[in-house]
Design an enzyme around this catalytic site. Structure first.
Site, PDB file in Angstrom:
ATOM      1  N   LYS A  94     110.364  25.684  28.410  1.00  0.00           N
ATOM      2  CA  LYS A  94     110.680  25.007  27.147  1.00  0.00           C
ATOM      3  C   LYS A  94     111.811  25.798  26.478  1.00  0.00           C
ATOM      4  CE  LYS A  94     108.099  23.062  23.245  1.00  0.00           C
ATOM      5  NZ  LYS A  94     108.704  21.765  23.091  1.00  0.00           N
TER       6      LYS A  94
HETATM    7  N1  PMP Z   1     107.938  17.119  27.108  1.00  0.00           N
HETATM    8  C1  PMP Z   1     108.832  17.727  26.280  1.00  0.00           C
HETATM    9  C2  PMP Z   1     110.267  17.650  26.613  1.00  0.00           C
HETATM   10  C3  PMP Z   1     108.388  18.385  25.128  1.00  0.00           C
HETATM   11  O1  PMP Z   1     109.268  18.975  24.307  1.00  0.00           O
HETATM   12  C4  PMP Z   1     107.010  18.415  24.827  1.00  0.00           C
HETATM   13  C5  PMP Z   1     106.522  19.116  23.590  1.00  0.00           C
HETATM   14  N2  PMP Z   1     106.282  20.470  23.832  1.00  0.00           N
HETATM   15  C6  PMP Z   1     106.120  17.777  25.715  1.00  0.00           C
HETATM   16  C7  PMP Z   1     106.619  17.151  26.840  1.00  0.00           C
HETATM   17  C8  PMP Z   1     104.641  17.802  25.459  1.00  0.00           C
HETATM   18  O2  PMP Z   1     104.146  19.105  25.630  1.00  0.00           O
HETATM   19  P1  PMP Z   1     102.836  19.610  24.897  1.00  0.00           P
HETATM   20  O3  PMP Z   1     101.789  18.594  25.132  1.00  0.00           O
HETATM   21  O4  PMP Z   1     102.545  20.908  25.570  1.00  0.00           O
HETATM   22  O5  PMP Z   1     103.166  19.768  23.452  1.00  0.00           O
END
Ligand code: PMP
Length: 296
Positions: A153
């Site tokens: 991320k």
């Molecule tokens: N895809 C992307 C590109 C994101 O930024 C996020 C948010 N973190 C998610 C998926 C979902 O991830 P999570 O459920 O861990 O928040």
């Protein structure tokens, strides 16, 4: 919106007032997008503020940093503890939490060894609201896994998300869905995607997506409810014919989708399995999973 005069953030080893904190204008992160972030949520529960899956989030944060050569001088346990202290110092019992690791002044194209860490928290209700979304399939492709490690991320990746979201908003849609380089559905701007068809859930496999923590929670809840989740590649046509669909993410939680590219879904959200999963998700984050069991 994010802070007031008394708000504290954790920045470079200490708690400091948000409005006084600053970053270097020559930071490599600002120029080249080389930084790491995550997004967590704390919920007000009967046992006090609880950060949902804090260890999983900070584990991803540390792994993401490692992938791009950023050294974070804190352990997983320290990051979790610091975040609880941050909530406490700000008297927050439900909040969105944003850790960000950014690097020092450096115009060379090699990750700077100087790391800065900030953790901020602010009250942020489910920002998409509760209305099912009209979604536009983006003309922008999701980033290619051979260009960047998709499971990390990283701040710079969100240029792709912002462009896709701008495009959707300008066309009058509430959200965007991005395809991968081969035209298969990948994910939303900051969320994973599922569709429901004839009693099963379908979602893209890891590879071209950030495999989210909410997505993993949906897998767990679906297994408990006896709902099959199939990870496979599919194109927009499969989605047009779905019974319903939804996004998952820490910020947006489980967000119902009403239509894709003007194709409305036939089922009312409340009549879907997805709605049951959404209900269970809310119970889980509030530690109320077992409320329906009576203690004898
Ligand atoms: N895809 C992307 C590109 C994101 O930024 C996020 C948010 N973190 C998610 C998926 C979902 O991830 P999570 O459920 O861990 O928040």
């Amino acid at each position: 919106m994010y802070y007031q005069s008394q708000t504290l953030i954790f920045h470079n080893g200490k708690f400091t007032q948000a409005h006084q904190a600053g970053a270097h204008l020559y930071s490599q992160s600002l120029h080249y997008g080389i930084g790491v972030l995550d997004g967590l949520r704390a919920y007000k529960t009967n046992e006090g503020p609880q950060i949902f899956k804090a260890f999983e989030h900070y584990d991803r944060f540390l792994r993401s940093a490692q992938k791009i050569g950023i050294q974070i001088p804190y352990t997983l346990e320290e990051l979790v503890q610091l975040t609880y202290r941050l909530l406490d110092r700000n008297h927050l019992d439900s909040a969105y939490i944003r850790p960000l690791a950014y690097v020092g002044a450096n115009m060379e194209l090699e990750t700077s060894s100087e790391t800065h860490l900030m953790i901020a928290a602010w009250p942020w209700e489910n920002f998409r609201g509760k209305e099912p979304l009209d979604v536009k399939i983006s003309s922008y492709q999701r980033l290619h896994p051979k260009s960047v490690p998709m499971e990390a991320k990283i701040t710079g990746y969100y240029v792709n998300s912002v462009l896709a979201m701008n495009e959707a908003k300008q066309a009058g849609f509430g959200a965007t869905l991005l395809l991968d380089g081969q035209g298969f559905v990948a994910e939303g701007a900051a969320s994973n995607f599922f569709y429901e068809k004839e009693g099963c859930l379908f979602t893209p496999p890891a590879g071209n997506i950030l495999p989210g923590i909410t997505r993993a929670t949906v897998f767990d809840i679906a297994a408990e409810l006896g709902i099959k989740v199939i990870e496979k590649l599919f194109g927009p046509e499969a989605v047009y014919q779905a019974d319903t669909a939804f996004f998952t993410g820490t910020a947006s939680e489980i967000a119902a989708i009403k239509s894709i590219d003007g194709h409305p879904f036939p089922k009312k959200w409340k009549d879907t399995m997805a709605a049951e999963i959404q209900r269970k998700y809310h119970q889980r984050v509030l530690l109320r999973d077992y409320d329906h069991y009576s203690i004898i």
